[in-house]
Design a protein around this motif. Structure first.
Motif, PDB file in Angstrom:
ATOM      1  N   LEU A   1       0.855  -1.181   0.000  1.00 47.64           N
ATOM      2  CA  LEU A   1       0.000   0.000   0.000  1.00 47.64           C
ATOM      3  C   LEU A   1       0.887   1.226   0.000  1.00 47.64           C
ATOM      4  CD1 LEU A   1      -2.722   1.486   0.229  1.00 47.64           C
ATOM      5  CD2 LEU A   1      -2.528   1.268   2.727  1.00 47.64           C
ATOM      6  N   LEU A   2       0.708   2.095  -0.984  1.00 45.53           N
ATOM      7  CA  LEU A   2       1.438   3.355  -1.091  1.00 45.53           C
ATOM      8  C   LEU A   2       0.501   4.499  -0.739  1.00 45.53           C
ATOM      9  CD1 LEU A   2       3.852   5.145  -2.058  1.00 45.53           C
ATOM     10  CD2 LEU A   2       2.850   5.003  -4.358  1.00 45.53           C
ATOM     11  N   ILE A   3       0.877   5.294   0.257  1.00 45.54           N
ATOM     12  CA  ILE A   3       0.110   6.490   0.625  1.00 45.54           C
ATOM     13  C   ILE A   3       0.987   7.681   0.283  1.00 45.54           C
ATOM     14  CG2 ILE A   3      -1.231   7.639   2.413  1.00 45.54           C
ATOM     15  CD1 ILE A   3      -1.276   5.038   3.981  1.00 45.54           C
ATOM     16  N   GLU A   4       0.710   8.307  -0.844  1.00 43.39           N
ATOM     17  CA  GLU A   4       1.579   9.336  -1.426  1.00 43.39           C
ATOM     18  C   GLU A   4       0.732  10.290  -2.249  1.00 43.39           C
ATOM     19  OE1 GLU A   4       4.013  11.783  -2.489  1.00 43.39           O
ATOM     20  OE2 GLU A   4       5.210  10.123  -1.682  1.00 43.39           O
ATOM     21  N   ASP A   5       0.847  11.604  -1.969  1.00 43.58           N
ATOM     22  CA  ASP A   5       0.002  12.566  -2.673  1.00 43.58           C
ATOM     23  C   ASP A   5       0.667  13.173  -3.908  1.00 43.58           C
ATOM     24  OD1 ASP A   5       1.804  14.008  -1.064  1.00 43.58           O
ATOM     25  OD2 ASP A   5       0.476  15.745  -1.010  1.00 43.58           O
ATOM     26  N   ASP A   6       1.966  12.989  -4.080  1.00 41.05           N
ATOM     27  CA  ASP A   6       2.624  13.522  -5.268  1.00 41.05           C
ATOM     28  C   ASP A   6       2.413  12.561  -6.442  1.00 41.05           C
ATOM     29  OD1 ASP A   6       4.620  15.399  -6.607  1.00 41.05           O
ATOM     30  OD2 ASP A   6       5.582  13.459  -6.889  1.00 41.05           O
ATOM     31  N   PRO A   7       1.742  13.002  -7.498  1.00 40.06           N
ATOM     32  CA  PRO A   7       1.396  12.067  -8.582  1.00 40.06           C
ATOM     33  C   PRO A   7       2.599  11.509  -9.326  1.00 40.06           C
ATOM     34  CG  PRO A   7       0.800  14.341  -9.164  1.00 40.06           C
ATOM     35  CD  PRO A   7       1.176  14.342  -7.731  1.00 40.06           C
ATOM     36  N   ASP A   8       3.654  12.309  -9.480  1.00 38.32           N
ATOM     37  CA  ASP A   8       4.836  11.818 -10.194  1.00 38.32           C
ATOM     38  C   ASP A   8       5.552  10.726  -9.392  1.00 38.32           C
ATOM     39  OD1 ASP A   8       4.392  13.535 -12.317  1.00 38.32           O
ATOM     40  OD2 ASP A   8       5.630  15.136 -11.471  1.00 38.32           O
ATOM     41  N   THR A   9       5.716  10.968  -8.096  1.00 36.47           N
ATOM     42  CA  THR A   9       6.350   9.952  -7.249  1.00 36.47           C
ATOM     43  C   THR A   9       5.515   8.684  -7.218  1.00 36.47           C
ATOM     44  OG1 THR A   9       7.359  11.649  -5.839  1.00 36.47           O
ATOM     45  CG2 THR A   9       7.163   9.431  -4.921  1.00 36.47           C
ATOM     46  N   ALA A  10       4.206   8.841  -7.068  1.00 37.46           N
ATOM     47  CA  ALA A  10       3.325   7.675  -7.009  1.00 37.46           C
ATOM     48  C   ALA A  10       3.396   6.866  -8.298  1.00 37.46           C
ATOM     49  CB  ALA A  10       1.883   8.125  -6.741  1.00 37.46           C
ATOM     50  N   ALA A  11       3.356   7.542  -9.444  1.00 35.55           N
ATOM     51  CA  ALA A  11       3.398   6.837 -10.725  1.00 35.55           C
ATOM     52  C   ALA A  11       4.718   6.075 -10.879  1.00 35.55           C
ATOM     53  CB  ALA A  11       3.216   7.823 -11.871  1.00 35.55           C
TER      54      ALA A  11
ATOM     55  N   HIS B   1       4.865  -7.148  -8.258  1.00 34.08           N
ATOM     56  CA  HIS B   1       4.156  -6.935  -7.003  1.00 34.08           C
ATOM     57  C   HIS B   1       2.783  -6.307  -7.274  1.00 34.08           C
ATOM     58  CE1 HIS B   1       7.882  -7.954  -5.060  1.00 34.08           C
ATOM     59  NE2 HIS B   1       8.502  -6.916  -5.578  1.00 34.08           N
ATOM     60  N   THR B   2       1.922  -6.417  -6.285  1.00 36.22           N
ATOM     61  CA  THR B   2       0.615  -5.766  -6.341  1.00 36.22           C
ATOM     62  C   THR B   2       0.661  -4.530  -5.464  1.00 36.22           C
ATOM     63  OG1 THR B   2      -0.555  -7.841  -6.686  1.00 36.22           O
ATOM     64  CG2 THR B   2      -1.841  -6.004  -5.848  1.00 36.22           C
ATOM     65  N   ILE B   3       0.260  -3.392  -5.995  1.00 35.04           N
ATOM     66  CA  ILE B   3       0.341  -2.149  -5.229  1.00 35.04           C
ATOM     67  C   ILE B   3      -0.964  -1.374  -5.344  1.00 35.04           C
ATOM     68  CG2 ILE B   3       1.536  -1.041  -7.175  1.00 35.04           C
ATOM     69  CD1 ILE B   3       2.961   0.722  -4.995  1.00 35.04           C
ATOM     70  N   ASP B   4      -1.480  -0.962  -4.192  1.00 34.88           N
ATOM     71  CA  ASP B   4      -2.632  -0.066  -4.127  1.00 34.88           C
ATOM     72  C   ASP B   4      -2.113   1.320  -3.757  1.00 34.88           C
ATOM     73  OD1 ASP B   4      -4.424  -2.124  -4.676  1.00 34.88           O
ATOM     74  OD2 ASP B   4      -4.668  -2.615  -2.550  1.00 34.88           O
ATOM     75  N   HIS B   5      -2.715   2.341  -4.345  1.00 38.93           N
ATOM     76  CA  HIS B   5      -2.249   3.704  -4.110  1.00 38.93           C
ATOM     77  C   HIS B   5      -3.373   4.574  -3.578  1.00 38.93           C
ATOM     78  CE1 HIS B   5      -1.500   7.900  -5.853  1.00 38.93           C
ATOM     79  NE2 HIS B   5      -0.827   7.809  -4.724  1.00 38.93           N
ATOM     80  N   MET B   6      -3.093   5.311  -2.518  1.00 40.96           N
ATOM     81  CA  MET B   6      -4.006   6.298  -1.959  1.00 40.96           C
ATOM     82  C   MET B   6      -3.272   7.634  -1.878  1.00 40.96           C
ATOM     83  SD  MET B   6      -6.912   4.824  -1.304  1.00 40.96           S
ATOM     84  CE  MET B   6      -7.464   3.128  -1.421  1.00 40.96           C
ATOM     85  N   SER B   7      -3.916   8.701  -2.328  1.00 37.23           N
ATOM     86  CA  SER B   7      -3.270  10.012  -2.313  1.00 37.23           C
ATOM     87  C   SER B   7      -3.684  10.863  -1.117  1.00 37.23           C
ATOM     88  CB  SER B   7      -3.599  10.772  -3.609  1.00 37.23           C
ATOM     89  OG  SER B   7      -5.004  10.917  -3.761  1.00 37.23           O
ATOM     90  N   ASP B   8      -4.675  10.413  -0.355  1.00 38.79           N
ATOM     91  CA  ASP B   8      -5.164  11.160   0.810  1.00 38.79           C
ATOM     92  C   ASP B   8      -4.859  10.367   2.074  1.00 38.79           C
ATOM     93  OD1 ASP B   8      -7.172  13.370   1.890  1.00 38.79           O
ATOM     94  OD2 ASP B   8      -7.720  11.465   2.819  1.00 38.79           O
ATOM     95  N   GLY B   9      -4.362  11.049   3.100  1.00 38.15           N
ATOM     96  CA  GLY B   9      -3.986  10.354   4.316  1.00 38.15           C
ATOM     97  C   GLY B   9      -5.137   9.653   5.005  1.00 38.15           C
ATOM     98  N   ARG B  10      -6.291  10.285   5.016  1.00 37.12           N
ATOM     99  CA  ARG B  10      -7.446   9.678   5.682  1.00 37.12           C
ATOM    100  C   ARG B  10      -7.872   8.404   4.958  1.00 37.12           C
ATOM    101  NH1 ARG B  10     -10.177  12.225   9.384  1.00 37.12           N
ATOM    102  NH2 ARG B  10      -9.395  14.231   8.658  1.00 37.12           N
ATOM    103  N   ASP B  11      -7.922   8.467   3.626  1.00 42.07           N
ATOM    104  CA  ASP B  11      -8.283   7.272   2.840  1.00 42.07           C
ATOM    105  C   ASP B  11      -7.226   6.182   2.984  1.00 42.07           C
ATOM    106  OD1 ASP B  11     -10.538   8.581   1.944  1.00 42.07           O
ATOM    107  OD2 ASP B  11      -9.625   9.215   0.053  1.00 42.07           O
TER     108      ASP B  11
END
Length: 226
Positions: free
Chosen positions: A4-14, A25-35
């Motif tokens: 699970l990646l919790i990261e709000d910067d779109p370039d870093t996340a991509a 690997h399987t990776i889920d991405h959330m850009s908001d801390g609460r989510d």
């Protein structure tokens, strides 16, 4: 690994998502801390990657909340905050490792593998077995008996999903979501093609078949019963 990646910067996340998916690997991405915190609370992951500065809830609060709730999943902070005090705060909050941006993907991947190898942090086994077939999630090696089987990253991930669900039917839709991250049906034969390739490597050279087609439903990996 399931990450699970919790990261709000779109370039870093991509960048991280692409790199980990290419490694199988399987990776889920959330850009908001609460989510992200809700996702971490509600699902099981092998490793979490958490930024410090996030909208909703910042990274330190996420990790403190997870640890207070008894979640022992390994957590890597990935952040631009690189001062000594920042690192200390992250580790004191319950983080297991701390990587400062900018970073190399090879180092990130090595650190994730190192975290996954820690037995006291790992809730799941790191080796999957069905009959004489074994899959090591850390070394990413597959054996049928004493014979090592070379798999491409996507084939490895497909086999991992089937083995995690041994004896159960895994539908085409489930495979598209978990292996290819498709949340819609692209109307291609990608699943069938990769299942065929897996059978060529996993089953055909050996006396017994493990991958079974359940007509009208999907696939199941199990030892045949007499």
């Amino acid at each position: 690994m399931r990450v699970l990646l919790i990261e709000d910067d779109p370039d870093t996340a991509a960048y991280v998502v692409k790199g980990l998916e290419e490694e199988g690997h399987t990776i889920d991405h959330m850009s908001d801390g609460r989510d992200g915190m809700a996702q971490a609370m509600g699902d099981d992951y092998d490793v979490l990657i958490v930024d410090r500065m996030l909208p909703g809830i910042e990274g330190l609060a996420i990790v403190k909340t997870l640890r207070a709730a008894g979640r022992k999943v390994p957590i890597l902070f990935l952040t631009a905050l690189g001062g000594v005090d920042d690192r200390v705060d992250g580790l004191d909050a319950g983080g297991d490792d701390y990587l400062v941006k900018p970073f190399s993907f090879s180092e990130l991947h090595a650190r994730l593998n190192a975290l996954a190898r820690r037995p006291h942090l790992k809730g799941e086994e790191t080796r999957l077995r069905v009959g004489d077939l074994s899959l090591d999630l850390i070394s990413r090696k597959v054996y049928r008996g004493s014979t090592e089987i070379e798999l491409q990253p996507r084939e490895f991930r497909l086999l991992e999903v089937l083995m995690r669900n041994k004896g159960r039917v895994v539908t085409r839709t489930m495979l598209l979501e978990r292996v290819w991250s498709f949340h819609f049906d692209p109307k291609t034969s990608v699943v069938e093609t990769h299942i065929s390739r897996l059978r060529t490597k996993i089953d055909k050279p050996f006396a017994t078949e493990l991958i079974h087609t359940i007509r009208g439903s999907g696939y199941s990996l199990h030892e045949a019963t007499s």
